[in-house]
Design an enzyme around this catalytic site. Structure first.
Site, PDB file in Angstrom:
ATOM      1  N   ALA A  78      59.340  31.536  30.883  1.00  0.00           N
ATOM      2  CA  ALA A  78      58.779  32.384  30.034  1.00  0.00           C
ATOM      3  C   ALA A  78      58.289  31.796  28.778  1.00  0.00           C
ATOM      4  CB  ALA A  78      59.969  33.609  29.759  1.00  0.00           C
ATOM      5  N   THR A  79      59.087  30.662  28.243  1.00  0.00           N
ATOM      6  CA  THR A  79      58.577  30.175  27.004  1.00  0.00           C
ATOM      7  C   THR A  79      57.269  29.939  27.073  1.00  0.00           C
ATOM      8  OG1 THR A  79      60.814  29.593  26.641  1.00  0.00           O
ATOM      9  CG2 THR A  79      59.211  28.236  25.456  1.00  0.00           C
ATOM     10  N   ASN A 158      67.303  40.694  24.627  1.00  0.00           N
ATOM     11  CA  ASN A 158      68.470  39.903  25.248  1.00  0.00           C
ATOM     12  C   ASN A 158      69.734  39.869  24.679  1.00  0.00           C
ATOM     13  OD1 ASN A 158      66.390  38.364  23.222  1.00  0.00           O
ATOM     14  ND2 ASN A 158      67.809  36.736  23.909  1.00  0.00           N
ATOM     15  N   GLN A 186      63.940  40.216  30.335  1.00  0.00           N
ATOM     16  CA  GLN A 186      65.193  40.844  30.500  1.00  0.00           C
ATOM     17  C   GLN A 186      65.049  42.044  31.133  1.00  0.00           C
ATOM     18  OE1 GLN A 186      68.228  39.550  30.225  1.00  0.00           O
ATOM     19  NE2 GLN A 186      67.588  37.642  28.964  1.00  0.00           N
ATOM     20  N   SER A 206      60.275  35.273  33.886  1.00  0.00           N
ATOM     21  CA  SER A 206      61.096  34.114  34.017  1.00  0.00           C
ATOM     22  C   SER A 206      61.819  34.192  35.407  1.00  0.00           C
ATOM     23  CB  SER A 206      62.024  33.605  32.824  1.00  0.00           C
ATOM     24  OG  SER A 206      62.701  32.777  33.384  1.00  0.00           O
ATOM     25  N   HIS A 208      64.362  32.185  36.307  1.00  0.00           N
ATOM     26  CA  HIS A 208      65.986  31.964  36.145  1.00  0.00           C
ATOM     27  C   HIS A 208      66.684  33.343  35.600  1.00  0.00           C
ATOM     28  CE1 HIS A 208      66.957  30.730  31.897  1.00  0.00           C
ATOM     29  NE2 HIS A 208      65.592  30.592  31.928  1.00  0.00           N
ATOM     30  N   THR A 246      49.378  20.678  39.027  1.00  0.00           N
ATOM     31  CA  THR A 246      50.055  20.971  40.360  1.00  0.00           C
ATOM     32  C   THR A 246      50.826  21.946  40.428  1.00  0.00           C
ATOM     33  OG1 THR A 246      49.261  18.806  40.956  1.00  0.00           O
ATOM     34  CG2 THR A 246      50.451  19.957  42.667  1.00  0.00           C
ATOM     35  N   CYS A 331      70.401  30.741  23.013  1.00  0.00           N
ATOM     36  CA  CYS A 331      68.798  29.990  23.019  1.00  0.00           C
ATOM     37  C   CYS A 331      69.072  29.321  21.925  1.00  0.00           C
ATOM     38  CB  CYS A 331      67.816  30.796  23.286  1.00  0.00           C
ATOM     39  SG  CYS A 331      67.821  31.586  24.797  1.00  0.00           S
TER      40      CYS A 331
HETATM   41  C1  LIG Z   1      65.329  33.494  28.267  1.00  0.00           C
HETATM   42  C2  LIG Z   1      64.392  34.400  27.482  1.00  0.00           C
HETATM   43  C3  LIG Z   1      63.026  33.703  27.225  1.00  0.00           C
HETATM   44  C4  LIG Z   1      62.835  32.277  27.871  1.00  0.00           C
HETATM   45  O1  LIG Z   1      62.679  32.056  29.060  1.00  0.00           O
HETATM   46  P1  LIG Z   1      62.714  30.919  29.635  1.00  0.00           P
HETATM   47  O2  LIG Z   1      62.099  30.842  31.142  1.00  0.00           O
HETATM   48  O3  LIG Z   1      63.936  30.004  29.701  1.00  0.00           O
HETATM   49  O4  LIG Z   1      61.696  29.740  28.916  1.00  0.00           O
HETATM   50  C5  LIG Z   1      62.361  34.272  26.597  1.00  0.00           C
HETATM   51  N1  LIG Z   1      62.543  35.784  26.398  1.00  0.00           N
HETATM   52  C6  LIG Z   1      63.618  36.502  26.606  1.00  0.00           C
HETATM   53  C7  LIG Z   1      63.783  37.563  25.918  1.00  0.00           C
HETATM   54  C8  LIG Z   1      64.810  35.552  27.254  1.00  0.00           C
HETATM   55  O5  LIG Z   1      65.849  36.415  27.500  1.00  0.00           O
END
Ligand SMILES: *Cc1c(COP(=O)(O)O)cnc(C)c1O
Length: 388
Positions: A78-79, A158, A186, A206, A208, A246, A331
């Site tokens: 997500a970053t 989050n 989230q 994201s 994970h 890729t 984070c």
């Molecule tokens: C974890 C998180 C991110 C970042 O996601 P990554 O995939 O770890 O880079 C961004 N926004 C929120 C609200 C998150 O909880």
């Protein structure tokens, strides 16, 4: 092997374990017997098989948020999706203007990108929440300008779990001719998300955070605004030129499986996790001097933030031993700083530093919650008696 599996994990908002189906799906692809080809080498069957797997995963992710397949852009998480959305729009020669509006409750991925942009010619403004701690449509409207190109908000926070009315904000933003990016990291595993109903032009998610693998995510880009987004990673021209590199077939396949499982289990997961929240809150309410952070009427299941008066969150976490929870945002660095979100919500520094986030998830059991509840009462009582 360490004995990490022995602990109690209540930090699903920081990251989730991959669902076993996801893990097996990924492992099956990696070797010579798997689907290891380069998905962009479609002149032979190895590449073709990988290409098909990548597109099948794209369909799953698109279905999760009710987008079209070609509106999903793979990223490393997500970053990166957020960076692409914010920089891609604000640095595009087609940008409507130089004003970017982001909510002060955003994740660092949004805030730090906005700060970077403000050192590169963009006027980035932070929108502070109103009295109830919510970013409301009226608040957004009052900060929109004629040169606002993009507004960025999060669907679910989050740290405290509050839900933002993204659809109403989208209509306000669109009435002004600006674009809306939604950080839905989230929310996608907790609430039904439909990008059209929501009115998002761009949306980040994201792997994970939704029981998929780390290192993969996606940016939804509404087809009609694609020409307004400038690529930020250049090279082989993959992802329609928006994100070269890729495509990792195994990672996106894992995200695809995770997305399908979320769709299948969304309501069952939500009901179970809500009941875990309620169970935990029954324990917490036996403790004096606790406040629940954030607007509780607009809170999603699975994120419970609590301030324990006269108790330092860091000490409480130590006392909780092998129970994994989080103090403020997970984070940030090792520095103990009060969370920017809790401060923006109006908490005092000491309440912010006394706050712990409990985040149960798909695998949390009632027994675990009861064990946490008992330990919590003991730990808070002990820490307060030392302080007194
Ligand atoms: C974890 C998180 C991110 C970042 O996601 P990554 O995939 O770890 O880079 C961004 N926004 C929120 C609200 C998150 O909880």
């Amino acid at each position: 092997m360490t004995d990490a599996a022995e602990g109690i994990y209540l930090d699903y908002a920081a990251t989730t374990p991959a669902d076993p189906e996801v893990a097996h799906g990924i492992a099956d692809l990696l070797t010579r017997q798997g689907i290891f080809g380069n998905p962009h080498s479609t002149s032979h069957r190895f590449g073709q098989a990988a290409h098909q797997a990548v597109e099948a995963a794209r369909r799953e992710v698109a279905q999760l948020i009710r987008a079209d397949d070609d509106e999903i852009i793979w990223t490393s998480g997500a970053t990166e999706a957020i960076n692409l959305a914010l920089k891609g729009v604000m640095l595009s020669p087609n940008a409507r203007g130089g004003h970017l509006l982001v909510s002060a409750l955003e994740h660092k991925a949004v805030l730090d990108t906005a700060d970077w942009l403000s050192r590169h010619g963009v006027e980035a403004e932070r929108l502070q929440p109103g009295d109830g701690g919510l970013i409301t449509p009226a608040l957004v409207r009052s900060h929109l300008r004629r040169d606002t190109a993009l507004v960025s908000i999060m669907h679910v926070n989050n740290e405290v779990g509050t839900i933002t009315d993204a659809a109403e904000i989208a209509s306000v933003v669109h009435a002004h001719g600006a674009l809306l990016h939604v950080d839905a990291v989230q929310s996608v595993a907790r609430l039904p998300v439909d990008v059209s109903l929501m009115g998002a032009d761009l949306l980040s998610l994201s792997g994970h955070k939704i029981y998929g693998p780390k290192g993969v995510g996606a940016l939804y880009v509404r087809r009609a605004i694609r020409h307004l987004v400038e690529a930020q990673t250049h090279g082989g021209g993959q992802e329609g030129g928006l994100r070269s590199g890729t495509t990792p077939t195994h990672q996106v396949t894992g995200l695809g499986i995770a997305a399908r499982l979320v769709r299948e289990r969304l309501h069952a997961d939500a009901a179970r996790i809500s009941s875990m929240d309620e169970r935990l809150l029954r324990w917490i309410k036996q403790i004096d001097g606790v406040t629940l952070n954030g607007d509780q009427s607009a809170r999603v299941q699975g994120i419970v933030s609590v301030a324990f008066r006269d108790v330092e969150a860091e000490s409480l976490m130590l006392a909780l031993g092998d129970i994994a929870v989080s103090a403020g945002s997970a984070c940030t660095t090792a520095l103990v700083e009060p969370s920017h979100v809790l401060l923006a919500l109006g908490l005092s520094e000491s309440d912010a530093l006394s706050s712990v986030r409990f985040s149960p998830g798909r695998h949390t059991t009632a027994r675990e919650i009861d064990a946490v509840g008992r330990r919590l009462i003991e730990a808070v009582t002990a820490l307060r008696s030392i302080a007194a």
